[in-house]
Design a protein around this motif. Sequence first.
Motif, PDB file in Angstrom:
ATOM      1  N   ILE A   5       0.862  -1.184   0.000  1.00  0.00           N
ATOM      2  CA  ILE A   5       0.000   0.000   0.000  1.00  0.00           C
ATOM      3  C   ILE A   5       0.896   1.231   0.000  1.00  0.00           C
ATOM      4  O   ILE A   5       1.603   1.497   0.981  1.00  0.00           O
ATOM      5  CB  ILE A   5      -0.941   0.000   1.221  1.00  0.00           C
ATOM      6  CG1 ILE A   5      -1.772  -1.291   1.228  1.00  0.00           C
ATOM      7  CG2 ILE A   5      -1.843   1.226   1.199  1.00  0.00           C
ATOM      8  CD1 ILE A   5      -2.658  -1.434   2.457  1.00  0.00           C
ATOM      9  N   ALA A   6       0.891   1.977  -1.113  1.00  0.00           N
ATOM     10  CA  ALA A   6       1.824   3.096  -1.291  1.00  0.00           C
ATOM     11  C   ALA A   6       1.091   4.332  -1.818  1.00  0.00           C
ATOM     12  O   ALA A   6       1.257   4.718  -2.975  1.00  0.00           O
ATOM     13  CB  ALA A   6       2.942   2.682  -2.253  1.00  0.00           C
ATOM     14  N   PRO A   7       0.277   4.976  -0.980  1.00  0.00           N
ATOM     15  CA  PRO A   7      -0.466   6.159  -1.421  1.00  0.00           C
ATOM     16  C   PRO A   7       0.263   7.460  -1.076  1.00  0.00           C
ATOM     17  O   PRO A   7       1.173   7.497  -0.235  1.00  0.00           O
ATOM     18  CB  PRO A   7      -1.752   6.058  -0.602  1.00  0.00           C
ATOM     19  CG  PRO A   7      -1.263   5.486   0.710  1.00  0.00           C
ATOM     20  CD  PRO A   7      -0.111   4.554   0.369  1.00  0.00           C
ATOM     21  N   ALA A  16      -0.248  10.726   4.129  1.00  0.00           N
ATOM     22  CA  ALA A  16      -0.049   9.495   3.371  1.00  0.00           C
ATOM     23  C   ALA A  16      -0.045   8.279   4.301  1.00  0.00           C
ATOM     24  O   ALA A  16      -0.582   7.221   3.962  1.00  0.00           O
ATOM     25  CB  ALA A  16       1.259   9.581   2.587  1.00  0.00           C
ATOM     26  N   GLN A  17       0.539   8.438   5.478  1.00  0.00           N
ATOM     27  CA  GLN A  17       0.565   7.351   6.456  1.00  0.00           C
ATOM     28  C   GLN A  17      -0.859   6.987   6.896  1.00  0.00           C
ATOM     29  O   GLN A  17      -1.209   5.801   6.978  1.00  0.00           O
ATOM     30  CB  GLN A  17       1.393   7.762   7.676  1.00  0.00           C
ATOM     31  CG  GLN A  17       1.498   6.712   8.776  1.00  0.00           C
ATOM     32  CD  GLN A  17       2.394   5.551   8.413  1.00  0.00           C
ATOM     33  OE1 GLN A  17       3.280   5.678   7.573  1.00  0.00           O
ATOM     34  NE2 GLN A  17       2.183   4.407   9.050  1.00  0.00           N
ATOM     35  N   GLN A  18      -1.679   7.989   7.174  1.00  0.00           N
ATOM     36  CA  GLN A  18      -3.066   7.743   7.599  1.00  0.00           C
ATOM     37  C   GLN A  18      -3.881   7.086   6.485  1.00  0.00           C
ATOM     38  O   GLN A  18      -4.695   6.187   6.745  1.00  0.00           O
ATOM     39  CB  GLN A  18      -3.721   9.051   8.033  1.00  0.00           C
ATOM     40  CG  GLN A  18      -3.148   9.627   9.319  1.00  0.00           C
ATOM     41  CD  GLN A  18      -3.644  11.033   9.601  1.00  0.00           C
ATOM     42  OE1 GLN A  18      -3.839  11.842   8.678  1.00  0.00           O
ATOM     43  NE2 GLN A  18      -3.861  11.340  10.871  1.00  0.00           N
ATOM     44  N   VAL A  19      -3.665   7.529   5.254  1.00  0.00           N
ATOM     45  CA  VAL A  19      -4.355   6.916   4.123  1.00  0.00           C
ATOM     46  C   VAL A  19      -3.986   5.439   4.032  1.00  0.00           C
ATOM     47  O   VAL A  19      -4.857   4.564   3.914  1.00  0.00           O
ATOM     48  CB  VAL A  19      -4.007   7.639   2.802  1.00  0.00           C
ATOM     49  CG1 VAL A  19      -4.599   6.887   1.606  1.00  0.00           C
ATOM     50  CG2 VAL A  19      -4.528   9.077   2.819  1.00  0.00           C
ATOM     51  N   ALA A  20      -2.692   5.157   4.105  1.00  0.00           N
ATOM     52  CA  ALA A  20      -2.226   3.775   3.994  1.00  0.00           C
ATOM     53  C   ALA A  20      -2.786   2.901   5.122  1.00  0.00           C
ATOM     54  O   ALA A  20      -3.223   1.766   4.888  1.00  0.00           O
ATOM     55  CB  ALA A  20      -0.696   3.742   4.013  1.00  0.00           C
ATOM     56  N   GLU A  21      -2.788   3.426   6.337  1.00  0.00           N
ATOM     57  CA  GLU A  21      -3.270   2.644   7.480  1.00  0.00           C
ATOM     58  C   GLU A  21      -4.745   2.312   7.340  1.00  0.00           C
ATOM     59  O   GLU A  21      -5.178   1.192   7.671  1.00  0.00           O
ATOM     60  CB  GLU A  21      -3.021   3.421   8.771  1.00  0.00           C
ATOM     61  CG  GLU A  21      -1.544   3.486   9.156  1.00  0.00           C
ATOM     62  CD  GLU A  21      -1.280   4.431  10.305  1.00  0.00           C
ATOM     63  OE1 GLU A  21      -2.226   5.153  10.707  1.00  0.00           O
ATOM     64  OE2 GLU A  21      -0.142   4.450  10.817  1.00  0.00           O
ATOM     65  N   VAL A  41       4.071   7.430   0.116  1.00  0.00           N
ATOM     66  CA  VAL A  41       4.943   8.109  -0.835  1.00  0.00           C
ATOM     67  C   VAL A  41       4.561   9.582  -0.938  1.00  0.00           C
ATOM     68  O   VAL A  41       3.567  10.035  -0.369  1.00  0.00           O
ATOM     69  CB  VAL A  41       4.894   7.441  -2.224  1.00  0.00           C
ATOM     70  CG1 VAL A  41       5.481   6.045  -2.175  1.00  0.00           C
ATOM     71  CG2 VAL A  41       3.466   7.392  -2.770  1.00  0.00           C
ATOM     72  N   ALA A  42       5.355  10.329  -1.682  1.00  0.00           N
ATOM     73  CA  ALA A  42       5.112  11.753  -1.932  1.00  0.00           C
ATOM     74  C   ALA A  42       5.821  12.107  -3.228  1.00  0.00           C
ATOM     75  O   ALA A  42       6.518  11.269  -3.819  1.00  0.00           O
ATOM     76  CB  ALA A  42       5.633  12.600  -0.764  1.00  0.00           C
ATOM     77  N   ASP A  43       5.649  13.353  -3.668  1.00  0.00           N
ATOM     78  CA  ASP A  43       6.241  13.733  -4.947  1.00  0.00           C
ATOM     79  C   ASP A  43       7.035  15.037  -4.875  1.00  0.00           C
ATOM     80  O   ASP A  43       7.230  15.709  -5.887  1.00  0.00           O
ATOM     81  CB  ASP A  43       5.160  13.841  -6.026  1.00  0.00           C
ATOM     82  CG  ASP A  43       3.968  14.672  -5.585  1.00  0.00           C
ATOM     83  OD1 ASP A  43       4.163  15.591  -4.761  1.00  0.00           O
ATOM     84  OD2 ASP A  43       2.844  14.406  -6.043  1.00  0.00           O
ATOM     85  N   GLY A  44       7.490  15.392  -3.675  1.00  0.00           N
ATOM     86  CA  GLY A  44       8.271  16.609  -3.518  1.00  0.00           C
ATOM     87  C   GLY A  44       7.515  17.727  -2.835  1.00  0.00           C
ATOM     88  O   GLY A  44       8.122  18.676  -2.340  1.00  0.00           O
ATOM     89  N   GLY A  45       6.197  17.636  -2.797  1.00  0.00           N
ATOM     90  CA  GLY A  45       5.391  18.644  -2.126  1.00  0.00           C
ATOM     91  C   GLY A  45       5.312  18.395  -0.635  1.00  0.00           C
ATOM     92  O   GLY A  45       6.113  17.641  -0.059  1.00  0.00           O
TER      93      GLY A  45
END
Length: 380
Positions: A5-7, A16-21, A41-45
């Motif tokens: 799970i890598a959102p 992102a951690q809360q989404v994944a959990e 994950v993230a994209d620099g923001g």
Amino acid sequence: MRILIAPDKFKGSLSAQQVAENIALGIRDVIPNAQIEIAPVADGGEGTAEVICKARGGGWVMCHAHGPLGNPIEARYVWLSENASAVIEMSEAAGLRALKDGVRDVLRANTFGVGEMLLDGAKRGAREIIVGVGGSVTNDGGFGMARALGFRFFTGEPERELDVGPVDLVELARIEPPVAAGVSPAKFSQMQPARLPLQLKIIAACDVKNPLLGENGATRTFGPQKGATPDELEILERALTRLADTVTRELGCDFRNNPGAGAAGGLGFGLMSFCRGELRPGFDVVADAVELEEKIRRADVVITGEGKLDRQTLEGKAPAGVALLAHKYGKRVFAVVGRAAPDQHVRDTFDGVYELGGSIPQARELLRERARELGSTLKQ
């Protein structure tokens, strides 16, 4: 079944951690014996530092800095002791969170505090600093950051030093770099500013490819989002044009047309021009830091997500990056998102898209519901 799970985050709602959990909770309701690995994950923001911190066992440190309009702030960044590196988000000192009472002034807002954070990381002994370039309220081309690093900016005769914000730059005539007297521009382009160690590597992680100037540049694309009026947009474009022309003449480098130069109000340009920084796609930087490719290789199924899935997702956003890596290894990849645009090309990037709908307060439960639906599909 091994599920990764890598959102990315759901901006304004969940990290992102809360989404994944929450996705993991929903999957376990349906597939209790699933082997689940979480890799936000993230994209620099915004959220980039947190993701890397959790994945690499880093810690948060604080430093004194100044906000975009000069107000004193306490800024935090991630320190990774394993390899003496730092992860900074420019928005910490030059984003909404750093404004005093939410007051904006795009003509005066500057990135001085970002330079202060770089200096703090350097003093701590960093050999590498990752700068998450996104979420800015500034449009100064890195002018403020450069001043913090010791660069001085002057008008023509009668000469006056510039020290406010991008509104100053329309009068820029000369730049004095913080290096020993007599260093030629050609030589300077191979050096690091005197206040940063020569061996320090700076990586700018950004999720946009905009140049500094023009219709797709920093000002025209992002200025209106920062509250700039049409008249102010003209001033800002003139200011960044003058900055780019003067940097070319005085420092012997020209990055105005490089993809990403326009990121964060031109900070991408500033990091390349004043710090010898390397611009890289933010997702690639994060993926390397969290060893995402190896995790995808081990998985049977990959789940990603973000708040809004649309055409911009394909322009360097995290879910598209996750999907690309999943396809590389022939893995099925699904997206659980807040909203999805009716764009078939975007949807076809994934084996399935699960849309929450509903409101932000319901996001956690809706994530679990959609994850249970996805889990039921995976069981078939």
